[in-house]
Design a protein around this motif. Structure first.
Motif, PDB file in Angstrom:
ATOM      1  N   PRO A 929       0.813  -1.227   0.000  1.00 28.63           N
ATOM      2  CA  PRO A 929       0.000   0.000   0.000  1.00 28.63           C
ATOM      3  C   PRO A 929       0.842   1.272   0.000  1.00 28.63           C
ATOM      4  O   PRO A 929       0.380   2.326  -0.439  1.00 28.63           O
ATOM      5  N   SER A 930       2.098   1.176   0.447  1.00 29.37           N
ATOM      6  CA  SER A 930       2.946   2.369   0.510  1.00 29.37           C
ATOM      7  C   SER A 930       3.586   2.698  -0.834  1.00 29.37           C
ATOM      8  O   SER A 930       4.152   3.779  -1.009  1.00 29.37           O
ATOM      9  N   CYS A 931       3.504   1.783  -1.811  1.00 31.46           N
ATOM     10  CA  CYS A 931       4.111   2.008  -3.132  1.00 31.46           C
ATOM     11  C   CYS A 931       3.228   2.979  -3.927  1.00 31.46           C
ATOM     12  O   CYS A 931       2.018   2.780  -4.047  1.00 31.46           O
ATOM     13  N   VAL A 932       3.835   4.043  -4.468  1.00 26.69           N
ATOM     14  CA  VAL A 932       3.066   5.075  -5.187  1.00 26.69           C
ATOM     15  C   VAL A 932       3.304   5.023  -6.693  1.00 26.69           C
ATOM     16  O   VAL A 932       2.889   5.930  -7.420  1.00 26.69           O
ATOM     17  N   LEU A 933       3.945   3.983  -7.209  1.00 23.77           N
ATOM     18  CA  LEU A 933       4.263   3.892  -8.631  1.00 23.77           C
ATOM     19  C   LEU A 933       2.982   3.907  -9.475  1.00 23.77           C
ATOM     20  O   LEU A 933       2.064   3.120  -9.235  1.00 23.77           O
ATOM     21  N   GLN A 934       2.955   4.781 -10.491  1.00 23.25           N
ATOM     22  CA  GLN A 934       1.777   4.909 -11.354  1.00 23.25           C
ATOM     23  C   GLN A 934       1.998   4.309 -12.740  1.00 23.25           C
ATOM     24  O   GLN A 934       1.056   3.851 -13.362  1.00 23.25           O
ATOM     25  N   THR A 935       3.227   4.329 -13.225  1.00 26.10           N
ATOM     26  CA  THR A 935       3.529   3.833 -14.576  1.00 26.10           C
ATOM     27  C   THR A 935       4.734   2.916 -14.515  1.00 26.10           C
ATOM     28  O   THR A 935       5.760   3.269 -13.936  1.00 26.10           O
ATOM     29  N   LEU A 936       4.601   1.736 -15.148  1.00 30.87           N
ATOM     30  CA  LEU A 936       5.692   0.767 -15.175  1.00 30.87           C
ATOM     31  C   LEU A 936       5.897   0.308 -16.613  1.00 30.87           C
ATOM     32  O   LEU A 936       4.976  -0.216 -17.247  1.00 30.87           O
ATOM     33  N   GLY A 937       7.115   0.534 -17.144  1.00 28.78           N
ATOM     34  CA  GLY A 937       7.448   0.109 -18.504  1.00 28.78           C
ATOM     35  C   GLY A 937       8.215  -1.188 -18.499  1.00 28.78           C
ATOM     36  O   GLY A 937       9.309  -1.262 -17.928  1.00 28.78           O
ATOM     37  N   LEU A 938       7.655  -2.224 -19.154  1.00 26.14           N
ATOM     38  CA  LEU A 938       8.279  -3.555 -19.197  1.00 26.14           C
ATOM     39  C   LEU A 938       8.351  -4.064 -20.642  1.00 26.14           C
ATOM     40  O   LEU A 938       8.272  -5.265 -20.885  1.00 26.14           O
ATOM     41  N   GLU A 939       8.508  -3.182 -21.595  1.00 22.41           N
ATOM     42  CA  GLU A 939       8.525  -3.592 -23.002  1.00 22.41           C
ATOM     43  C   GLU A 939       9.780  -4.412 -23.306  1.00 22.41           C
ATOM     44  O   GLU A 939      10.886  -4.061 -22.914  1.00 22.41           O
ATOM     45  N   LYS A 940       9.571  -5.537 -24.006  1.00 28.55           N
ATOM     46  CA  LYS A 940      10.666  -6.411 -24.439  1.00 28.55           C
ATOM     47  C   LYS A 940      11.588  -6.780 -23.276  1.00 28.55           C
ATOM     48  O   LYS A 940      12.796  -6.520 -23.295  1.00 28.55           O
ATOM     49  N   CYS A 941      11.008  -7.390 -22.265  1.00 29.16           N
ATOM     50  CA  CYS A 941      11.763  -7.771 -21.061  1.00 29.16           C
ATOM     51  C   CYS A 941      11.864  -9.278 -20.890  1.00 29.16           C
ATOM     52  O   CYS A 941      12.105  -9.765 -19.778  1.00 29.16           O
ATOM     53  N   SER A 942      11.652 -10.038 -21.979  1.00 25.97           N
ATOM     54  CA  SER A 942      11.760 -11.516 -21.944  1.00 25.97           C
ATOM     55  C   SER A 942      10.784 -12.128 -20.951  1.00 25.97           C
ATOM     56  O   SER A 942      11.118 -13.077 -20.226  1.00 25.97           O
ATOM     57  N   LEU A 943       9.578 -11.591 -20.879  1.00 24.05           N
ATOM     58  CA  LEU A 943       8.552 -12.098 -19.967  1.00 24.05           C
ATOM     59  C   LEU A 943       7.721 -13.173 -20.654  1.00 24.05           C
ATOM     60  O   LEU A 943       7.516 -13.142 -21.868  1.00 24.05           O
ATOM     61  N   THR A 944       7.226 -14.117 -19.868  1.00 23.43           N
ATOM     62  CA  THR A 944       6.364 -15.184 -20.389  1.00 23.43           C
ATOM     63  C   THR A 944       5.072 -15.208 -19.584  1.00 23.43           C
ATOM     64  O   THR A 944       4.843 -14.378 -18.697  1.00 23.43           O
ATOM     65  N   ALA A 945       4.250 -16.224 -19.850  1.00 28.87           N
ATOM     66  CA  ALA A 945       2.974 -16.339 -19.144  1.00 28.87           C
ATOM     67  C   ALA A 945       3.168 -16.552 -17.652  1.00 28.87           C
ATOM     68  O   ALA A 945       2.275 -16.252 -16.851  1.00 28.87           O
ATOM     69  N   ALA A 946       4.353 -17.026 -17.257  1.00 29.25           N
ATOM     70  CA  ALA A 946       4.599 -17.314 -15.842  1.00 29.25           C
ATOM     71  C   ALA A 946       4.568 -16.056 -14.976  1.00 29.25           C
ATOM     72  O   ALA A 946       4.345 -16.145 -13.758  1.00 29.25           O
ATOM     73  N   CYS A 947       4.799 -14.883 -15.569  1.00 28.87           N
ATOM     74  CA  CYS A 947       4.814 -13.656 -14.777  1.00 28.87           C
ATOM     75  C   CYS A 947       3.428 -13.071 -14.580  1.00 28.87           C
ATOM     76  O   CYS A 947       3.254 -12.108 -13.821  1.00 28.87           O
ATOM     77  N   CYS A 948       2.422 -13.619 -15.276  1.00 34.24           N
ATOM     78  CA  CYS A 948       1.092 -13.001 -15.269  1.00 34.24           C
ATOM     79  C   CYS A 948       0.355 -13.197 -13.944  1.00 34.24           C
ATOM     80  O   CYS A 948      -0.472 -12.357 -13.564  1.00 34.24           O
TER      81      CYS A 948
END
Length: 1034
Positions: A929-948
């Motif tokens: 709840p203390s995290c205030v991040l509004q935008t996170l860019g993860l383009e082309k980060c070698s992510l798969t379905a496991a991170c969903c």
């Protein structure tokens, strides 16, 4: 034709092209690079070379880039197009000859090359040749030319070689050829095509290659009803026994010459039946042509198609892999020779040519032989009437020359064309011309003439004057002798007295507004010259002459209607975006009426001008001084319009022209001192030393109130020294962009000193791609220590690897550093620089945005930065770490920093090897709840379905995350489905999600349901970094 590989591998070919590139002077090389950024100059379907790669490339590197992006023959073709655009005519001729020679060598060396066959001539084939020859000669006999037309060209052995070169034999296994001949109206496309057919019929060309050549005219085809393909071929057959089976037995030996395909409205007329199954099936003629062009009827045949620029663009998408050949028409030498022979007096002709060269429009128009005759005839009559005014400094306008020509022709015509009784006929005739341009119709059949009640004697009179011509292969059809004639009389329609529009549906003034709106948005290419003629006809003198010549009254209120149109554009904000400001200026200059220009431009708020020639300079000088309310101006002077160095003595014609141009430049620069202009972009301008000096003096004038100035890639760069001196103490200037200029120590010293002036009000400074040295950067930091206003600084795309970034901290005894935003993107920074950066984050109390993308910081560098992110003195809100060689370890450090940081709202770690494990580390803290991040860019980060699954958990619990970019990751449908589950809940805060296009379609139905419930979530398959809302950085 030579294969691409053949040209590429030709011995010495690469060295020849490299020699041509090395022969360019520095400004030509820079223009060559800039031209490679224009999509229209690149080979079909090719992508642009990134400017970052081009900017510092020398000739050898540039050739490597060309070979990589445009392999084989396309390397030469791309270079040739750019050289043509730069108007290096002698170099272009040399390259074409070299290309032809290399193609010949490659063809001779090709073991699979087909040898021409010798075919025994049959009686019916011989009769067909004779019939075709008679038809082509009849076409030529029915095409009259003015008596005083000058013939410059004849059929020569060289022309035979050029014709033969169009359709060289193909290697074995090569696909059938489709050739597209493109060029402006009247430059000779039909002449070249019919000569090719005639030479085959006479046995001069292609006798051993093509058994049959068919000439299909678009004029003729447009007037046909339903017909079969066999029936179409039978139209020119000498008897009723058409050997269709012989055609079908050897389709590879057939050549179809399709002339003027744009005359036929094609649409999507393909047949539902099996392609090529039935030559006897009757279909609309347009459908037959569509299937022929698509290679559905005779796939193995060769096609040669002619089309003007608008039609050519449409045909490129229809034809299968067309080989495009541009038909330029008269060369510059031809035009000059034509003018000399037409006027007779060499001295008068030379002076007239010098004046004409000041108008690129006139010179371009003269590429077509008949238009060249019209221009020269109008100029000759102008000289006869008033030699002094005709050769006054500055080029004559196309409208004045055409008006003079037509008035002169009508003065000697029979009374039926110029008495008051013919006024109705002239109105109907001009309406026909305008309607044709609306409908892209250039051939008019008898029923169209009858519909407008145009009488036979009137039409016969226009035919005798050669304003109209008979269409020989279309009975009872007429066309304008040249497309520009139709454009002139179409424009005349809108200045004649009358209320009815040419289309009959809306009044004339409403119709006029519609085509003006479209013409200045470049929606209809046929209206470009017509709208210029229209403005030219608003001049009272020309109107009076034409009123007497045609016996029709001109409408006195047309100028007021134009003013109403201009005011409406300004009210609705249409003067922006795609609006062609330079074309508007050219049209207003055509009027030669400064009062009208002043009234039209009185409220113009913005203008965007690319000055690429003397004509552009002249019209900009004419119009800009009449823009008192101008607030924003982009002005780029290219092609060395003001760079030319004259070697002639004082008082020579060349020096008088140079002085005249300098006066025009001063008129343009005077706009900067109007007091209203607040934004000026001069990027990519190429000036002389003298013109640069005049520019700087105007910018330093106390009446100049500029707030934003863009000075990117300017030449000569030495002008920055003068600019820096003149702008010292300028309280108005807040934004300054000096990117893409080579700032050495001497030049930068004068620029940076203005930062230390007590009255300096600069807030934003861009110094991207400036080749800044360590010494220059340290000099900049020293001056910033004396500045309390600068809040934004970009040093992107400079080598900062040896720069002591710690010097950016406020030195002891100086004012508090005002810097809030700092971009060091692509600065060659490694982990070693992060110690200084970490110190900067805690010692610069206002720094809220830091861009470090495209720097190899690695996990070690990120660890150093994260140490400062956890400190309470750090107030950073936006951090870009894209392309920074991060791994899972770096993500672990970022996650720890986010736990302790209550300020960071935007974080971009795209294009790093984050992997699923790295994202899981971040997800653990994103759920807090203390995290205030509004935008996170993860383009082309070698992510798969496991991170969903962990991401889904974040979306379910986060109270702040609104934007998430997952483009370029292999999540799969199953992963997206898991990700989607929390998005269905009204408590989810996400507003924008980036997914690959195929995954967007997976969730499209679910997204519609969410929108129906009032959810504002947007799913995008492309992040628009030009949109301030989507471009997370400044």
């Amino acid at each position: 034709m030579a294969s691409p590989a053949g040209i590429s591998g030709h011995d010495g070919a690469r060295d020849q092209l490299l020699s041509h590139l090395r022969g360019l002077d520095p400004w030509q090389l820079e223009d060559f690079k800039l031209a490679l950024q224009c999509p229209e100059l690149l080979p079909e379907g090719a992508r642009r070379i990134p400017w970052a790669d081009l900017r510092a490339a020398g000739p050898a590197d540039l050739l490597c880039l060309l070979e990589e992006r445009f392999p084989g023959r396309r390397t030469w073709e791309a270079a040739l197009r750019v050289f043509e655009d730069l108007r290096l005519s002698s170099l272009c001729e040399q390259m074409r000859a070299e290309l032809h020679e290399m193609s010949q060598v490659c063809r001779l060396q090709d073991p699979n090359q087909e040898e021409p066959e010798t075919v025994e001539e049959t009686a019916h084939r011989r009769r067909y040749r004779e019939r075709l020859r008679t038809r082509i000669l009849a076409l030529w006999d029915c095409t009259p030319w003015p008596e005083d037309h000058i013939y410059l060209r004849h059929v020569t052995q060289r022309e035979h070689a050029e014709l033969q070169g169009l359709l060289r034999p193909r290697g074995a296994g090569a696909p059938p050829l489709t050739m597209l001949l493109e060029g402006a109206a009247g430059v000779g496309k039909t002449t070249l095509a019919t000569k090719l057919v005639l030479h085959w019929a006479e046995g001069v060309l292609f006798r051993g290659r093509f058994s049959y050549v068919f000439y299909i005219s678009g004029h003729r085809l447009a007037k046909l009803g339903d017909i079969s393909f066999a029936g179409l071929l039978a139209l020119d057959w000498p008897d009723s026994q058409v050997p269709v089976e012989e055609f079908r037995a050897h389709p590879e030996r057939l050549l179809f010459v399709i002339d003027g395909a744009e005359e036929v409205t094609l649409g999507s007329k393909g047949s539902a039946s099996r392609p090529g199954a039935d030559w006897y099936q009757e279909l609309p003629a347009a459908s037959i042509l569509f299937r022929l062009l698509k290679k559905e009827l005779v796939p193995e045949a060769t096609l040669l198609v002619t089309a003007g620029p608008p039609g050519g663009r449409a045909l490129r998408g229809l034809l299968l892999r067309p080989c495009r050949v541009g038909i330029p028409g008269f060369t510059e030498g031809d035009r000059r020779e034509y003018l000399r022979r037409f006027l007779g007096d060499p001295d008068v002709a030379e002076e007239a040519w010098r004046r004409m060269r000041g108008s690129e429009t006139l010179v371009r128009l003269c590429a077509a032989p008949l238009a060249c005759w019209a221009v020269c005839a109008g100029l000759k009559r102008q000289l006869a009437g008033s030699p002094a005014s005709a050769l006054a400094l500055g080029a004559p306008t196309p409208t004045s020359l055409y008006a003079r020509l037509f008035c002169s022709l009508l003065a000697g015509a029979e009374p039926g064309l110029r008495t008051g009784s013919s006024a109705g006929q002239w109105r109907a005739f001009c309406s026909l011309a305008a309607e044709g341009l609306w409908l892209a119709a250039f051939t008019f059949a008898g029923d169209a003439l009858e519909r407008w009640r145009l009488e036979a004697p009137f039409i016969d009179g226009l035919l005798r004057l050669q304003i109209l011509r008979r269409v020989s292969d279309c009975e009872h059809c007429v066309t304008f002798a040249h497309r520009s004639f139709q454009e002139f009389f179409g424009a005349l329609f809108y200045v004649l007295w009358g209320a009815r529009g040419s289309l009959g549906g809306v009044p004339r003034h409403q119709e006029m507004r519609r085509w003006l709106n479209h013409a200045f948005a470049d929606a209809n290419p046929y209206w470009r010259q017509m709208v210029r003629f229209f403005f030219g006809l608003l001049g009272t003198d020309l109107a009076r002459q034409l009123e007497e010549a045609v016996g029709c009254r001109m409408s006195p209120g047309v100028a007021d209607e134009v003013l109403d149109w201009a005011e409406e554009l300004e009210r609705c904000g249409a003067v922006s975006g795609r609006f062609d400001f330079l074309w508007l200026f050219q049209c207003l200059h055509e009027t030669q009426d400064e009062n009208l220009a002043r009234r039209v431009l009185n409220h113009l708020p913005v203008a965007d001008l690319d000055i690429q020639g003397c004509e552009h300079l002249r019209v900009s000088s004419f119009c800009l001084k009449h823009c008192p309310k101008l607030r924003k101006l982009r002005l780029s002077v290219s092609r060395r319009v003001l760079e030319k160095k004259w070697t002639s003595g004082l008082g020579t014609p060349e020096m008088r022209v140079a002085d005249f141009r300098m006066h025009q430049w001063e008129d343009i620069c005077s706009v900067f001192c109007s007091g209203n202009l607040s934004e000026l972009d001069l990027s990519n301008s190429k000036l002389s030393t003298a013109s640069m000096m005049r520019l700087c003096l105007k910018l330093g004038n106390p009446r100049c109130r500029l707030q934003k100035l863009a000075w990117k890639s300017m030449a000569p760069v030495e002008g920055l020294r003068k600019l820096g001196l003149l702008l010292r103490g300028d309280r108005h200037l807040t934004h300054l962009d000096l990117s893409s200029n080579s700032l050495d120590a001497a030049v930068s010293r004068g620029v940076f000193r203005m930062l230390g002036h007590s009255a300096c009000g600069l807030k934003y400074l861009w110094l991207e791609s400036c080749g800044l040295s360590t010494e220059v950067c340290h000099q900049l930091f020293t001056e910033l220590g004396r500045n309390s206003s600068l809040s934004f600084l970009s040093l992107a795309d400079n080598d900062l690897s040896h720069v002591e970034l710690a010097r950016l901290r406020e030195p002891p005894g100086t004012a508090t550093c005002a810097l809030k935003e700092l971009s060091l993107e692509k600065g060659n920074l490694s982990a070693a620089a992060c110690e200084d950066l970490a110190s900067l984050l805690t010692s610069t109390p206002r720094l809220t945005r830091l861009c470090l993308g495209l720097n190899p910081l690695g996990d070690e560098g990120v660890q150093l930065l994260c140490g400062s992110l956890t400190r309470p003195e750090c107030v950073l809100q936006r951090l870009d770490l894209s392309h920074c060689s991060l791994t899972v370890a770096g993500c672990r450090e970022l996650a720890h920093a986010l736990k302790c940081n209550g300020h960071l709202k935007i974080l971009d770690v795209g294009n790093n090897d984050v992997q699923d494990e790295g994202l899981k580390e971040l997800c653990r803290v994103l759920k807090s709840p203390s995290c205030v991040l509004q935008t996170l860019g993860l383009e082309k980060c070698s992510l798969t379905a496991a991170c969903c699954q962990p991401l889904s958990s974040v979306l379910r619990s986060s109270k702040s995350l609104e934007n998430l970019n997952l483009l370029g990751n292999d999540l799969g449908p199953d992963g997206v489905s898991r990700l989607w589950m929390p998005l269905r809940k009204s408590t989810c805060k996400l507003r924008k999600l980036g997914l690959e296009k195929d995954l967007c379609s997976v969730v499209s139905a679910e997204l519609e349901k969410l929108h129906e419930k009032g959810c504002f979530l947007r799913v995008k398959s492309q992040w628009d970094f030009n949109d301030p809302e989507e471009r997370w950085w400044w």
